[in-house]
Motif scaffolding. Structure first.
Motif, mmCIF file in Angstrom:
data_model
loop_
_atom_site.group_PDB
_atom_site.id
_atom_site.type_symbol
_atom_site.label_atom_id
_atom_site.label_comp_id
_atom_site.label_asym_id
_atom_site.label_seq_id
_atom_site.Cartn_x
_atom_site.Cartn_y
_atom_site.Cartn_z
ATOM 1 N N THR A 45 4.300 4.829 -5.307
ATOM 2 C CA THR A 45 4.118 3.511 -5.920
ATOM 3 C C THR A 45 3.066 3.484 -7.020
ATOM 4 N N GLY A 46 2.200 4.474 -7.045
ATOM 5 C CA GLY A 46 1.145 4.504 -8.047
ATOM 6 C C GLY A 46 -0.107 3.746 -7.666
ATOM 7 N N GLU A 47 -0.139 3.169 -6.459
ATOM 8 C CA GLU A 47 -1.332 2.463 -5.997
ATOM 9 C C GLU A 47 -1.523 2.699 -4.508
ATOM 10 N N SER A 48 -2.752 2.502 -4.048
ATOM 11 C CA SER A 48 -3.055 2.708 -2.633
ATOM 12 C C SER A 48 -2.544 1.525 -1.810
ATOM 13 N N PRO A 49 -2.403 1.698 -0.489
ATOM 14 C CA PRO A 49 -1.999 0.558 0.341
ATOM 15 C C PRO A 49 -2.942 -0.630 0.213
ATOM 16 N N THR A 50 -4.243 -0.372 0.131
ATOM 17 C CA THR A 50 -5.211 -1.457 -0.015
ATOM 18 C C THR A 50 -5.033 -2.186 -1.324
ATOM 19 N N GLU A 51 -4.809 -1.435 -2.400
ATOM 20 C CA GLU A 51 -4.584 -2.056 -3.713
ATOM 21 C C GLU A 51 -3.316 -2.901 -3.704
ATOM 22 N N TYR A 52 -2.256 -2.375 -3.086
ATOM 23 C CA TYR A 52 -0.998 -3.120 -3.008
ATOM 24 C C TYR A 52 -1.177 -4.411 -2.239
ATOM 25 N N ARG A 53 -1.866 -4.328 -1.112
ATOM 26 C CA ARG A 53 -2.070 -5.521 -0.270
ATOM 27 C C ARG A 53 -2.882 -6.592 -1.001
ATOM 28 N N SER A 54 -3.907 -6.173 -1.741
ATOM 29 C CA SER A 54 -4.764 -7.143 -2.429
ATOM 30 C C SER A 54 -4.090 -7.765 -3.644
ATOM 31 N N THR A 55 -3.220 -6.994 -4.325
ATOM 32 C CA THR A 55 -2.593 -7.522 -5.545
ATOM 33 C C THR A 55 -1.353 -8.351 -5.257
ATOM 34 N N THR A 56 -0.818 -8.288 -4.038
ATOM 35 C CA THR A 56 0.404 -9.036 -3.728
ATOM 36 C C THR A 56 0.150 -10.231 -2.833
ATOM 37 N N LYS A 57 -1.114 -10.493 -2.501
ATOM 38 C CA LYS A 57 -1.415 -11.672 -1.692
ATOM 39 C C LYS A 57 -1.318 -12.929 -2.532
ATOM 40 N N PHE A 79 9.408 -15.691 0.477
ATOM 41 C CA PHE A 79 9.801 -14.318 0.152
ATOM 42 C C PHE A 79 9.365 -13.889 -1.241
ATOM 43 N N ASP A 80 8.571 -14.711 -1.907
ATOM 44 C CA ASP A 80 8.132 -14.408 -3.263
ATOM 45 C C ASP A 80 7.155 -13.232 -3.238
ATOM 46 N N ASN A 81 7.609 -12.057 -3.692
ATOM 47 C CA ASN A 81 6.813 -10.824 -3.683
ATOM 48 C C ASN A 81 6.327 -10.481 -2.269
ATOM 49 N N ARG A 82 7.091 -10.853 -1.271
ATOM 50 C CA ARG A 82 6.757 -10.549 0.117
ATOM 51 C C ARG A 82 7.975 -9.875 0.760
ATOM 52 N N ALA A 83 7.839 -8.603 1.105
ATOM 53 C CA ALA A 83 8.934 -7.874 1.748
ATOM 54 C C ALA A 83 8.943 -8.184 3.243
ATOM 55 N N LEU A 139 9.478 0.961 1.626
ATOM 56 C CA LEU A 139 9.811 -0.435 1.887
ATOM 57 C C LEU A 139 9.237 -0.902 3.222
ATOM 58 N N GLU A 140 9.310 -0.034 4.234
ATOM 59 C CA GLU A 140 8.737 -0.367 5.540
ATOM 60 C C GLU A 140 7.230 -0.593 5.422
ATOM 61 N N ILE A 141 6.546 0.272 4.677
ATOM 62 C CA ILE A 141 5.099 0.135 4.511
ATOM 63 C C ILE A 141 4.774 -1.153 3.765
ATOM 64 N N LYS A 142 5.511 -1.425 2.689
ATOM 65 C CA LYS A 142 5.280 -2.650 1.921
ATOM 66 C C LYS A 142 5.476 -3.882 2.792
ATOM 67 N N MET A 143 6.515 -3.854 3.614
ATOM 68 C CA MET A 143 6.791 -4.986 4.484
ATOM 69 C C MET A 143 5.626 -5.235 5.435
ATOM 70 N N LEU A 144 5.093 -4.178 6.031
ATOM 71 C CA LEU A 144 3.980 -4.330 6.961
ATOM 72 C C LEU A 144 2.701 -4.756 6.250
ATOM 73 N N LEU A 145 2.478 -4.225 5.061
ATOM 74 C CA LEU A 145 1.284 -4.593 4.308
ATOM 75 C C LEU A 145 1.325 -6.063 3.884
ATOM 76 N N LYS A 146 2.511 -6.532 3.537
ATOM 77 C CA LYS A 146 2.639 -7.893 3.017
ATOM 78 C C LYS A 146 2.832 -8.917 4.126
ATOM 79 N N SER A 147 3.473 -8.520 5.208
ATOM 80 C CA SER A 147 3.890 -9.485 6.211
ATOM 81 C C SER A 147 2.969 -9.574 7.407
#
Length: 282
Positions: A270-282, A25-29, A234-242
């Protein structure tokens, strides 16, 4: 190597007891399918449960209800918890007939730190739960587990009410308003993937949008629209990360007109695009 979710259950294994550093769960919603009780033994972290952010330290208890979105940040290297995870079916049986306001309070305050004299009692509870979990030949195992879980829920609520840090409610916040707010939160959790307008929730509660906005601002110090939008983020972050689903597929699942619309919505909040969020939280 892929990380495994330690608090997952199956139809055959509806109750799991163990220890973990919760690296998964480390930085993973992630959305919890069932629920879990986490008891911090060592280290510290910041827990984000739905829209609640709390600090977790030793002798801190975190209760995740089914369907909650859970993530850890700033997790120390020595962070470790003892956990009990339970399926949604087991939870539903244990929670039958419990006051809905109880769960509203737990969603509002999912983390609480035990007084020192209570820590021993929690350790004993986990030892009993582990014994039941290991005793696989016990013909009454499921009944025992269900009863232990019900006791856990009642004990958790009692201790939370007695030992949490109280924040006085404003004079304008009545019991009726608090009840409506909790119902609003439940509706948002259930419908935010499709419905993002305040009017929908006000209609479901049979009140005006103005009154709903007044209630949310009084209880949560934010607007109803901001509360809904944060839930969607939060729903978007969860799908992008999970998951590995495309942004286009996420837009479809969450009923955005198209991928570009979702991208603008996400960047606005969030200040960043979905692609940017996905790449920086992997």
């Amino acid at each position: 190597m892929d990380l495994l979710n330690p608090i997952i259950t199956t139809s055959e294994e509806q109750f799991v007891v163990g220890e973990s550093d919760l690296t998964f769960f480390d930085n993973r919603a992630c959305r919890t399918e069932g629920g879990a009780l986490l008891y911090c033994r060592n280290g510290q972290a910041t827990a984000i449960v739905d829209q609640c952010q709390c600090q977790v330290f030793p002798e801190t208890v975190l209760l995740l209800l089914p369907g909650a979105i859970f993530m850890l940040t700033d997790r120390s290297n020595d962070f470790r918890v003892t956990f009990c995870a339970f399926s949604i079916n087991l939870f539903s049986e244990a929670a039958f007939r419990l006051d809905p306001m109880f769960f509203g309070a737990l969603r509002k305050q999912p983390v609480f730190r035990l007084q020192q004299q209570l820590a021993e009692g929690v350790s004993i509870w986990f030892k009993m739960a582990e014994y039941t979990y290991r005793d696989r030949e016990n013909m009454f195992r499921n009944t025992i587990i269900r009863n232990r879980l019900q006791n856990l829920l009642l004990e958790s609520f009692d201790k939370m009410q007695r030992y949490r840090t109280h924040r006085p409610e404003s004079a304008e916040t009545t019991t009726r308003q608090t009840e409506l707010f909790h119902r609003f939160v439940s509706l948002v959790h259930e419908h935010c993937s499709r419905e993002r307008e305040v009017t929908f929730y006000a209609d479901r509660l049979c009140i005006s949008t103005r009154y709903l906005s007044t209630i949310v601002r009084s209880v949560a110090q934010t607007t109803a629209k901001e509360f809904i939008d944060r839930a969607v983020v939060l729903e978007i972050k969860m799908l992008l990360k999970s998951s590995d689903v495309s942004v286009q597929e996420i837009a479809y699942r969450l009923h955005f007109p198209d991928q570009s619309y979702l991208g603008r919505f996400f960047k606005k909040h969030t200040g960043e695009s979905p692609t940017e969020y996905r790449s920086t939280t992997k």
